[in-house]
Design a protein around this motif. Sequence first.
Motif, PDB file in Angstrom:
ATOM      1  N   ASN A   1     -14.950  11.432 -11.196  1.00  0.00           N
ATOM      2  CA  ASN A   1     -14.952  12.215  -9.958  1.00  0.00           C
ATOM      3  C   ASN A   1     -15.457  11.397  -8.779  1.00  0.00           C
ATOM      4  OD1 ASN A   1     -13.945  14.460 -11.277  1.00  0.00           O
ATOM      5  ND2 ASN A   1     -15.956  15.391 -11.591  1.00  0.00           N
ATOM      6  N   ASN A   2     -16.441  10.539  -9.029  1.00  0.00           N
ATOM      7  CA  ASN A   2     -16.955   9.680  -7.959  1.00  0.00           C
ATOM      8  C   ASN A   2     -15.877   8.704  -7.473  1.00  0.00           C
ATOM      9  OD1 ASN A   2     -19.476  10.862  -8.006  1.00  0.00           O
ATOM     10  ND2 ASN A   2     -20.358   9.362  -9.395  1.00  0.00           N
ATOM     11  N   TYR A   3     -15.099   8.163  -8.423  1.00  0.00           N
ATOM     12  CA  TYR A   3     -13.985   7.286  -8.050  1.00  0.00           C
ATOM     13  C   TYR A   3     -12.970   8.048  -7.208  1.00  0.00           C
ATOM     14  CZ  TYR A   3     -14.784   2.873 -10.521  1.00  0.00           C
ATOM     15  OH  TYR A   3     -15.258   1.640 -10.903  1.00  0.00           O
ATOM     16  N   LYS A   4     -12.655   9.259  -7.618  1.00  0.00           N
ATOM     17  CA  LYS A   4     -11.692  10.079  -6.887  1.00  0.00           C
ATOM     18  C   LYS A   4     -12.165  10.315  -5.458  1.00  0.00           C
ATOM     19  CE  LYS A   4      -9.897  14.801  -6.571  1.00  0.00           C
ATOM     20  NZ  LYS A   4     -10.432  14.973  -5.233  1.00  0.00           N
ATOM     21  N   THR A   5     -13.435  10.669  -5.289  1.00  0.00           N
ATOM     22  CA  THR A   5     -13.993  10.949  -3.968  1.00  0.00           C
ATOM     23  C   THR A   5     -13.931   9.730  -3.058  1.00  0.00           C
ATOM     24  OG1 THR A   5     -15.470  12.633  -4.881  1.00  0.00           O
ATOM     25  CG2 THR A   5     -16.054  11.712  -2.732  1.00  0.00           C
TER      26      THR A   5
ATOM     27  N   LYS B   1      -5.014  16.126  -3.670  1.00  0.00           N
ATOM     28  CA  LYS B   1      -4.360  17.094  -4.538  1.00  0.00           C
ATOM     29  C   LYS B   1      -4.706  16.887  -6.014  1.00  0.00           C
ATOM     30  CE  LYS B   1      -0.451  17.513  -1.368  1.00  0.00           C
ATOM     31  NZ  LYS B   1       1.026  17.363  -1.199  1.00  0.00           N
ATOM     32  N   ILE B   2      -5.421  15.812  -6.311  1.00  0.00           N
ATOM     33  CA  ILE B   2      -5.838  15.557  -7.692  1.00  0.00           C
ATOM     34  C   ILE B   2      -7.087  16.395  -7.976  1.00  0.00           C
ATOM     35  CG2 ILE B   2      -6.650  13.825  -9.340  1.00  0.00           C
ATOM     36  CD1 ILE B   2      -5.139  11.731  -7.706  1.00  0.00           C
TER      37      ILE B   2
ATOM     38  N   ILE C   1       0.834  -1.205   0.000  1.00  0.00           N
ATOM     39  CA  ILE C   1       0.000   0.000   0.000  1.00  0.00           C
ATOM     40  C   ILE C   1       0.871   1.259   0.000  1.00  0.00           C
ATOM     41  CG2 ILE C   1      -0.210   0.178   2.517  1.00  0.00           C
ATOM     42  CD1 ILE C   1      -3.114   0.658   0.056  1.00  0.00           C
ATOM     43  N   SER C   2       2.042   1.173   0.613  1.00  0.00           N
ATOM     44  CA  SER C   2       2.937   2.330   0.673  1.00  0.00           C
ATOM     45  C   SER C   2       3.559   2.665  -0.674  1.00  0.00           C
ATOM     46  CB  SER C   2       4.045   2.082   1.709  1.00  0.00           C
ATOM     47  OG  SER C   2       4.782   0.910   1.375  1.00  0.00           O
ATOM     48  N   GLU C   3       3.448   1.773  -1.647  1.00  0.00           N
ATOM     49  CA  GLU C   3       4.028   2.005  -2.969  1.00  0.00           C
ATOM     50  C   GLU C   3       3.105   2.796  -3.889  1.00  0.00           C
ATOM     51  OE1 GLU C   3       6.893  -1.670  -3.985  1.00  0.00           O
ATOM     52  OE2 GLU C   3       4.821  -2.286  -3.659  1.00  0.00           O
ATOM     53  N   LEU C   4       1.854   2.953  -3.489  1.00  0.00           N
ATOM     54  CA  LEU C   4       0.919   3.726  -4.310  1.00  0.00           C
ATOM     55  C   LEU C   4       1.299   5.200  -4.256  1.00  0.00           C
ATOM     56  CD1 LEU C   4      -2.488   2.078  -3.333  1.00  0.00           C
ATOM     57  CD2 LEU C   4      -1.035   1.564  -5.295  1.00  0.00           C
ATOM     58  N   ASN C   5       1.099   5.901  -5.373  1.00  0.00           N
ATOM     59  CA  ASN C   5       1.424   7.319  -5.424  1.00  0.00           C
ATOM     60  C   ASN C   5       0.433   8.068  -6.295  1.00  0.00           C
ATOM     61  OD1 ASN C   5       2.320   7.026  -8.217  1.00  0.00           O
ATOM     62  ND2 ASN C   5       4.166   6.097  -7.385  1.00  0.00           N
ATOM     63  N   LYS C   6       0.568   9.371  -6.305  1.00  0.00           N
ATOM     64  CA  LYS C   6      -0.368  10.227  -7.025  1.00  0.00           C
ATOM     65  C   LYS C   6      -0.375   9.933  -8.518  1.00  0.00           C
ATOM     66  CE  LYS C   6      -1.296  15.098  -8.036  1.00  0.00           C
ATOM     67  NZ  LYS C   6      -0.840  16.488  -7.845  1.00  0.00           N
ATOM     68  N   LYS C   7       0.800   9.775  -9.103  1.00  0.00           N
ATOM     69  CA  LYS C   7       0.901   9.528 -10.539  1.00  0.00           C
ATOM     70  C   LYS C   7       0.148   8.266 -10.940  1.00  0.00           C
ATOM     71  CE  LYS C   7       4.262   8.854 -14.265  1.00  0.00           C
ATOM     72  NZ  LYS C   7       5.707   8.739 -14.607  1.00  0.00           N
ATOM     73  N   LEU C   8       0.265   7.233 -10.130  1.00  0.00           N
ATOM     74  CA  LEU C   8      -0.400   5.968 -10.429  1.00  0.00           C
ATOM     75  C   LEU C   8      -1.919   6.098 -10.346  1.00  0.00           C
ATOM     76  CD1 LEU C   8       0.852   2.525  -9.375  1.00  0.00           C
ATOM     77  CD2 LEU C   8      -1.532   3.080  -8.963  1.00  0.00           C
ATOM     78  N   VAL C   9      -2.403   6.792  -9.311  1.00  0.00           N
ATOM     79  CA  VAL C   9      -3.854   6.959  -9.155  1.00  0.00           C
ATOM     80  C   VAL C   9      -4.420   7.841 -10.267  1.00  0.00           C
ATOM     81  CG1 VAL C   9      -5.685   7.823  -7.661  1.00  0.00           C
ATOM     82  CG2 VAL C   9      -3.772   6.558  -6.670  1.00  0.00           C
ATOM     83  N   VAL C  10      -3.676   8.870 -10.663  1.00  0.00           N
ATOM     84  CA  VAL C  10      -4.111   9.719 -11.783  1.00  0.00           C
ATOM     85  C   VAL C  10      -4.237   8.884 -13.050  1.00  0.00           C
ATOM     86  CG1 VAL C  10      -3.395  11.574 -13.331  1.00  0.00           C
ATOM     87  CG2 VAL C  10      -3.242  11.893 -10.865  1.00  0.00           C
ATOM     88  N   GLU C  11      -3.303   7.991 -13.254  1.00  0.00           N
ATOM     89  CA  GLU C  11      -3.355   7.095 -14.420  1.00  0.00           C
ATOM     90  C   GLU C  11      -4.624   6.246 -14.404  1.00  0.00           C
ATOM     91  OE1 GLU C  11      -0.779   3.378 -16.311  1.00  0.00           O
ATOM     92  OE2 GLU C  11       0.162   4.722 -14.849  1.00  0.00           O
TER      93      GLU C  11
END
Length: 436
Positions: free
Chosen positions: A206-210, A232-233, A181-191
Motif C-alpha cells: 500500500n505504501n508503494y501504491k501511495t 483506481k487500484i 513513460i507513456s507506455e506504463l499502464n494499470k495492468k503493469l503497475v498492478v503486476e
Amino acid sequence: MLSFNELLTFEYENEYESAYDLSVKRNFSIPKIYSANGDLSKRWYIYFSFRDPKNGKLERQTPFYGNANKYRTKEDRMSVLVTYRKVLLRLLGQGYSPYSDNIELHKSLNAKNTVGIIYDLPDNNTTPPSEKPKMTVKEGFDFAIKLKEKLVSINTKRDYESKIKNFLKWLSINHPEIKFISELNKKLVVEFLNDVLNRNSARTRNNYKTDLSSIFQVLVDNEIIEQNFIKKIPKLKSIPERNKTYSQDTQEEIFCYLEENDPILLLYIKFISYNFLRPIEVCRIKVKDIDTKNKTIRFKAKNSPLKTKIIPELLWTDLPDLNKLDKDAILFTPDKIGGTWNTMVGNRRDYFSKRFKRIVKDHFKLGIEYGLYSFRHTYITKVYRALMRDSSPFEAKSKLMLITGHSSMTALEKYLRDIDAELPEDYSTMLKNVYE
C-alpha cells in the motif's frame, strides 16, 4: 489587411509543407526562439529581423508569442514554438512581409498545397510539431521527483527515490521492452504491486501504491501522461503493527538496567516516555531547541512544522548542564549528550532502534511487539488513567491533549483505543445481577 499575428496563427493551425527557394536573397534573418533559459515564469517567444524597404537595413520585428505561454511544461512550450518558427520560415520564404498587405499571399496559400523543403535550421530544435517529445520512464520519474523535492521533506523524497529505483529495476527485468513513460499502464503497475506484496506485506504494498500514485499525479498535472490510473487500484486491508505497552515491573527493570549499562539510551527513552515524543522527533533535537529558562522544548512534530512542549521536572533533573554545550550540537549522539553527528535524521533513528534491540530487547528477550514506541504508549496510558481518577472522560482527554500534542479529540480517542488505554471499571456486579 491581415495582421502578422492573425496570419501566423492561421497558418499554424492549417500547417502544410512548402518550398523555400534558397536562390532568393533573404530579406529576413532566421527566426530564433527565446526560451528564457528554461524559466517557465517568463514569456517565451519567436523573434526575427526583416529588411526595411525604405533604408534596406534588417530591422528587429515585434516578437511573436502565440499561445505558447499557456503551456506549463518546457517540452510542450518548446514544441509549439518550434512549430510556429517552422511556419514563419515558410511564410517568409513565400513572400510574407511585415511591411505590406499580405491578403494575396494568404489567398495563394489557401489555394495551393505546395510540398517542399523547409529551410534547414542551424540549431537542434527539430522536434516534430505534431508530436509531444517522448520521455523515457526514468526521465519522467526524474522530472516528477525534481518538482516534488520543492514540496516534501528530504526523507519523503528519499522514500520516493527508493521506491522508484525498485520499480525501475523490476521493470528492466520483467518488461525490458517498456521504454517510455507513456507506455506504463494499470495492468503493469498492478503486476509490480503484487510482486511487492509477495515479497513483503500488504502495508508495504500500500505504501508503494501511495508513493507511485503521488509521482504519477505530478506527471498528469504537467500533461506528460493522460491519467493517474494508480488511483483506481484498490488499497488492500492490512493489519497495523502495534507496539504493546510495558507492564510496570518490566518498565522499571529496563530503567534500572540502563542506569548501569547505557545512560545515554536511558535518557533517550525518557524523552519518549516523559515528553511523549516519537523516536525520530527525539533524534531531531538540538541543544538550542531546549529553552533552559522556561524549561520547554521546540521540535518538528509528525503533522506540524514546529511544536513546543514543557519539559516535566522528572525529566529536567536528568539533563546535564546545557549551557556548557554547543547550541548547534545534536542532543543525542552515539557516545555523548551534545555533539556532532553528520548523518541523516532517519539514520539516527535507525541507530538507536538497533541499539535498543541489542542492549534491551535481546537482554530481556522481548518480542517483536515491544519497541521504543512502547514507552510512549505506556506513559500516555499512565497519565490518562491518573487523570480519570478525578475527572470525567471528556475532561481527562482535554487535559491529555495538551500533554500529548494530538491535533484533535478524535485523533486522541483513536490512539487511546489502539493502545487499550481506556478500560472499564470492574463489571462483576453487573454479571452477578444477570444470574440473580
